[in-house]
Design a protein around this motif. Sequence first.
Motif, PDB file in Angstrom:
ATOM      1  N   UNK A 104       0.829  -1.207   0.000  1.00 28.75           N
ATOM      2  CA  UNK A 104       0.000   0.000   0.000  1.00 28.75           C
ATOM      3  C   UNK A 104       0.858   1.250   0.000  1.00 28.75           C
ATOM      4  N   UNK A 105       1.914   1.240   0.807  1.00 27.85           N
ATOM      5  CA  UNK A 105       2.819   2.392   0.861  1.00 27.85           C
ATOM      6  C   UNK A 105       3.485   2.595  -0.496  1.00 27.85           C
ATOM      7  N   UNK A 106       3.919   1.492  -1.107  1.00 26.20           N
ATOM      8  CA  UNK A 106       4.606   1.573  -2.393  1.00 26.20           C
ATOM      9  C   UNK A 106       3.665   2.049  -3.493  1.00 26.20           C
ATOM     10  N   UNK A 107       2.414   1.620  -3.457  1.00 24.23           N
ATOM     11  CA  UNK A 107       1.425   2.089  -4.437  1.00 24.23           C
ATOM     12  C   UNK A 107       1.264   3.607  -4.368  1.00 24.23           C
ATOM     13  N   UNK A 108       1.506   4.167  -3.188  1.00 27.01           N
ATOM     14  CA  UNK A 108       1.387   5.615  -2.991  1.00 27.01           C
ATOM     15  C   UNK A 108       2.700   6.345  -3.263  1.00 27.01           C
ATOM     16  N   UNK A 109       3.629   5.641  -3.955  1.00 20.69           N
ATOM     17  CA  UNK A 109       4.912   6.226  -4.350  1.00 20.69           C
ATOM     18  C   UNK A 109       5.778   6.605  -3.154  1.00 20.69           C
ATOM     19  N   UNK A 110       5.656   5.836  -2.058  1.00 20.90           N
ATOM     20  CA  UNK A 110       6.495   6.039  -0.886  1.00 20.90           C
ATOM     21  C   UNK A 110       7.277   4.774  -0.548  1.00 20.90           C
ATOM     22  N   UNK A 111       7.622   4.022  -1.567  1.00 16.04           N
ATOM     23  CA  UNK A 111       8.293   2.739  -1.360  1.00 16.04           C
ATOM     24  C   UNK A 111       9.803   2.813  -1.444  1.00 16.04           C
ATOM     25  N   UNK A 112      10.391   3.824  -0.847  1.00 16.40           N
ATOM     26  CA  UNK A 112      11.850   3.917  -0.809  1.00 16.40           C
ATOM     27  C   UNK A 112      12.431   3.080   0.318  1.00 16.40           C
ATOM     28  N   UNK A 113      13.765   3.039   0.374  1.00 13.33           N
ATOM     29  CA  UNK A 113      14.403   2.262   1.424  1.00 13.33           C
ATOM     30  C   UNK A 113      14.099   2.881   2.785  1.00 13.33           C
ATOM     31  N   UNK A 114      14.152   2.038   3.814  1.00 15.03           N
ATOM     32  CA  UNK A 114      13.901   2.495   5.179  1.00 15.03           C
ATOM     33  C   UNK A 114      15.226   2.794   5.859  1.00 15.03           C
ATOM     34  N   UNK A 115      15.403   4.030   6.265  1.00 13.64           N
ATOM     35  CA  UNK A 115      16.652   4.404   6.916  1.00 13.64           C
ATOM     36  C   UNK A 115      17.832   4.171   5.993  1.00 13.64           C
ATOM     37  N   UNK A 116      18.904   3.541   6.478  1.00 12.27           N
ATOM     38  CA  UNK A 116      20.080   3.317   5.627  1.00 12.27           C
ATOM     39  C   UNK A 116      19.824   2.338   4.491  1.00 12.27           C
ATOM     40  N   UNK A 117      18.843   1.448   4.665  1.00 19.91           N
ATOM     41  CA  UNK A 117      18.538   0.470   3.630  1.00 19.91           C
ATOM     42  C   UNK A 117      19.500  -0.695   3.584  1.00 19.91           C
ATOM     43  N   UNK A 118      20.509  -0.698   4.452  1.00 22.58           N
ATOM     44  CA  UNK A 118      21.496  -1.779   4.460  1.00 22.58           C
ATOM     45  C   UNK A 118      21.101  -2.921   5.388  1.00 22.58           C
ATOM     46  N   UNK A 119      20.077  -2.722   6.214  1.00 20.11           N
ATOM     47  CA  UNK A 119      19.660  -3.761   7.159  1.00 20.11           C
ATOM     48  C   UNK A 119      19.075  -4.955   6.405  1.00 20.11           C
ATOM     49  N   UNK A 120      19.395  -6.151   6.895  1.00 19.92           N
ATOM     50  CA  UNK A 120      18.931  -7.369   6.235  1.00 19.92           C
ATOM     51  C   UNK A 120      17.506  -7.720   6.656  1.00 19.92           C
ATOM     52  N   UNK A 121      16.739  -8.193   5.684  1.00 24.11           N
ATOM     53  CA  UNK A 121      15.387  -8.707   5.917  1.00 24.11           C
ATOM     54  C   UNK A 121      15.409 -10.205   5.630  1.00 24.11           C
ATOM     55  N   UNK A 122      15.041 -11.001   6.612  1.00 21.71           N
ATOM     56  CA  UNK A 122      14.951 -12.449   6.437  1.00 21.71           C
ATOM     57  C   UNK A 122      13.495 -12.788   6.132  1.00 21.71           C
ATOM     58  N   UNK A 123      13.255 -13.177   4.901  1.00 19.60           N
ATOM     59  CA  UNK A 123      11.894 -13.350   4.407  1.00 19.60           C
ATOM     60  C   UNK A 123      11.653 -14.812   3.993  1.00 19.60           C
ATOM     61  N   UNK A 124      10.389 -15.127   3.762  1.00 20.83           N
ATOM     62  CA  UNK A 124      10.008 -16.481   3.351  1.00 20.83           C
ATOM     63  C   UNK A 124       8.746 -16.388   2.508  1.00 20.83           C
ATOM     64  N   UNK A 125       8.800 -16.916   1.306  1.00 18.50           N
ATOM     65  CA  UNK A 125       7.622 -16.922   0.446  1.00 18.50           C
ATOM     66  C   UNK A 125       6.547 -17.830   1.044  1.00 18.50           C
ATOM     67  N   UNK A 126       5.291 -17.424   0.907  1.00 21.06           N
ATOM     68  CA  UNK A 126       4.199 -18.177   1.548  1.00 21.06           C
ATOM     69  C   UNK A 126       4.123 -19.617   1.066  1.00 21.06           C
TER      70      UNK A 126
END
Length: 310
Positions: free
Chosen positions: A185-207
Motif C-alpha cells: 500500500x505504501x509503495x502504491x502511494x509512491x512512498x516505497x523507498x528504502x527504510x533508513x540506511x537500507x542496508x539492514x537485512x530482511x529475512x523473508x520467506x515466500x508463503x
Amino acid sequence: MARIVLAGGSGFLGGLLTPALLAAGHEVVILARRPHRRLDAARELQWDGKILGAWAAALEGAHAVINLAGKNVNCRYTPRARHEILRSRLDSVDALAAAIQKCTSPPKVFVQCASAAIYGNAGEEPLEESVAPHPPQDEDPFSPDVCRAWEAAVQGASLPQTRKIILRIGFVLHAGGGALRTLARITHCFMGGRAGPGTQFMSWLHHEDFTRILLDIVAAPERFQGVYLAVSPSPTRNGDFMRALRHALHRPWSPPAPIWAIRLACLLMRTEPELALRSRRCIPRRLLVEQGFAFRHGSIVPALKSCFAR
C-alpha cells in the motif's frame, strides 16, 4: 486422513496453512477465540488460549499440533501490549502442553511457530541455528526477550511422547496479508523507498515455501527435531527489497525514508519502527543441509513478482 490441530489458526499464517493441509487430505481443526462457520472442510473450536476446555478433546489421537497463537506484534509496544504479547505466547504453550499431557494417545509432533526476532538487531552477522542468540544489544530488547521466554516454555514442557519442533519464522510474503500488504500500500502511494540506511537485512520467506515446510514436517515428523530457521536462503537488504517491490508493483523510484520519518510514520500507524529497521541475516542451514529442503522461491525479485501475479 490425519487430524492436524492449528492453535490460533484463524490468523494470517493459519489462513495460508489451512487450505494447503486440506488439499493434502488432512482433517483440520482450528482453535480460535471467536470461532465461526467455515466454507471449507476445516472446523473451528472455541478456546481462550489460556486454560483447558472442551477444545482439548481435539488433541486426543491427533497427528500434529501446530501453534500459531500470539498477539500480533504490529502494534505500539505500550505496557499493556507488551504484557499481552508475552502472555499470549506463554499461556498458549502452557495450555497446549497441559492438554497433550492428558492425552491417552498424544499427538506425534508439537510445532511451535516462533520468530527469527529472537536474534534482535544482529547487523551483518550471518545467523544459523548453531549461532546462539546473543544477549540483546537492542535499544529495546523486548522482542528478543519475549522470543527467548517463548522458546524456553516449549523446551521446558514435559512431552515425552510428542516430538517438539520450533520454527524461527521470518517475514512471510503474501500479498493478501501480513506486513507485505502494508508495504505494498505504501509503495502504491509512491512512498516505497528504502527504510533508513537500507542496508539492514530482511529475512523473508515466500508463503508457498512456508506451507511446504509445514507439510514436510506433518508428513514425516520423525525426520525433524529441535530448532529450525524458516527463512529464505537469500536474506535481502532493505534497499534491495524495496527496489524489487517497486518493480513488482510497477512503481518508479521513491525517495528514501529517513529514520526520523519512519519513527513518525510508525507513531501515526500505531506500530513500532523496529519492524523496519532491525537487521537479521538468517540462513536456514538445517533445512538446507539436514533436510535437503528445496526452496522454490530463493530470490526476492521473482518471489515478489509471484506474490502480485494476476
